[in-house]
Design an enzyme around this catalytic site. Structure first.
Site, PDB file in Angstrom:
ATOM      1  N   CYS A  40     -28.785  10.167  -4.330  1.00 16.37           N
ATOM      2  CA  CYS A  40     -29.556  11.093  -3.731  1.00 16.37           C
ATOM      3  C   CYS A  40     -30.271  10.351  -2.658  1.00 16.37           C
ATOM      4  O   CYS A  40     -31.073  11.214  -2.013  1.00 16.37           O
ATOM      5  CB  CYS A  40     -30.477  11.644  -4.715  1.00 16.37           C
ATOM      6  SG  CYS A  40     -31.541  10.348  -5.296  1.00 16.37           S
ATOM      7  N   CYS A  96     -32.628  11.457  -9.337  1.00 15.25           N
ATOM      8  CA  CYS A  96     -31.404  12.022  -9.998  1.00 15.25           C
ATOM      9  C   CYS A  96     -30.986  11.653 -11.089  1.00 15.25           C
ATOM     10  O   CYS A  96     -30.181  12.070 -11.750  1.00 15.25           O
ATOM     11  CB  CYS A  96     -30.233  11.839  -8.704  1.00 15.25           C
ATOM     12  SG  CYS A  96     -29.762  10.269  -8.711  1.00 15.25           S
ATOM     13  N   CYS A 134     -32.976   6.162 -11.194  1.00 18.54           N
ATOM     14  CA  CYS A 134     -33.464   6.759  -9.967  1.00 18.54           C
ATOM     15  C   CYS A 134     -34.424   7.914 -10.528  1.00 18.54           C
ATOM     16  O   CYS A 134     -33.957   8.736 -11.583  1.00 18.54           O
ATOM     17  CB  CYS A 134     -32.233   7.344  -9.338  1.00 18.54           C
ATOM     18  SG  CYS A 134     -32.977   8.343  -7.893  1.00 18.54           S
ATOM     19  N   CYS A 162     -31.052   5.044  -3.430  1.00 20.80           N
ATOM     20  CA  CYS A 162     -30.112   5.500  -4.259  1.00 20.80           C
ATOM     21  C   CYS A 162     -28.863   6.100  -3.601  1.00 20.80           C
ATOM     22  O   CYS A 162     -28.692   6.917  -2.845  1.00 20.80           O
ATOM     23  CB  CYS A 162     -30.771   6.284  -5.241  1.00 20.80           C
ATOM     24  SG  CYS A 162     -29.596   7.439  -6.421  1.00 20.80           S
ATOM     25  N   CYS A 184     -32.905  -6.521 -12.211  1.00 17.95           N
ATOM     26  CA  CYS A 184     -31.483  -6.528 -12.003  1.00 17.95           C
ATOM     27  C   CYS A 184     -30.589  -5.441 -11.646  1.00 17.95           C
ATOM     28  O   CYS A 184     -30.539  -4.490 -12.754  1.00 17.95           O
ATOM     29  CB  CYS A 184     -30.728  -7.279 -13.269  1.00 17.95           C
ATOM     30  SG  CYS A 184     -29.398  -7.996 -12.869  1.00 17.95           S
TER      31      CYS A 184
END
Length: 171
Positions: free
Chosen positions: A53, A102, A99, A50, A129
């Site tokens: 984070c 976060c 995510c 991510c 995707c």
């Protein structure tokens, strides 16, 4: 967008630490243009994390080329949260993925993996995707991280011979 998640920041803090395209996707749920991320062509071994984070989200072994213009994956790691929608909506429209640390928007998951014969998606039946700008690729070989909000290199197009200027021999 981040209530209930382990990583908490104000919108001002998110805007400061993320690039414009990362902020648009991760915090506002935007989408990047097709083929606009360098990660679409990334094939090395490593993990996709991510951009907000650094939570590991996807393994490179799950990545495949779907032809859609966005990085596609067949499976996810524990760091990905999938929106809970009814099966009809999930089958027709997909479901949002975020995510799990976060709450950043990553993209969508679709149930069309069986269309990609010869890829990892065929076995899983899923296609995740993902907007490349939401990711940072961490190569296993220890080389530099690749930020997904970078554009892919521009390929120089070769002109057909008949369009090339004539060669002039200097005497």
């Amino acid at each position: 967008r981040s209530e209930g998640y382990a990583v908490q920041r104000t919108e001002r803090e998110w805007a400061y630490i993320l690039s414009g395209s990362q902020y648009n996707i991760l915090r506002q749920g935007g989408t990047e243009r097709q083929n606009s991320s360098i990660l679409e062509g990334e094939d090395r071994e490593g993990k996709f994390r991510c951009a907000g984070c650094a939570t590991p989200l996807f393994a490179s072994a799950a990545k495949f080329h779907s032809g859609t213009g966005w990085p596609s994956f067949a499976t996810v790691l524990a760091g990905v949260e999938i929106e809970n929608v009814n099966p009809v909506q999930a089958g027709l429209l997909g479901a949002e993925i975020r995510c799990a640390t976060c709450g950043g928007h990553l993209g969508d998951v679709f149930s069309d993996g069986k269309l990609y014969v010869g890829t990892p998606a065929f076995a899983s039946g899923k296609r995740y995707c993902v907007d490349g700008a939401a990711l940072i690729f961490k190569p296993s070989d220890g080389s530099d991280d690749v930020f997904g909000d970078l554009s892919p290199p521009i390929k120089k197009k070769e002109m057909p011979d008949f369009l090339s200027p004539p060669k002039i021999n200097a005497k």
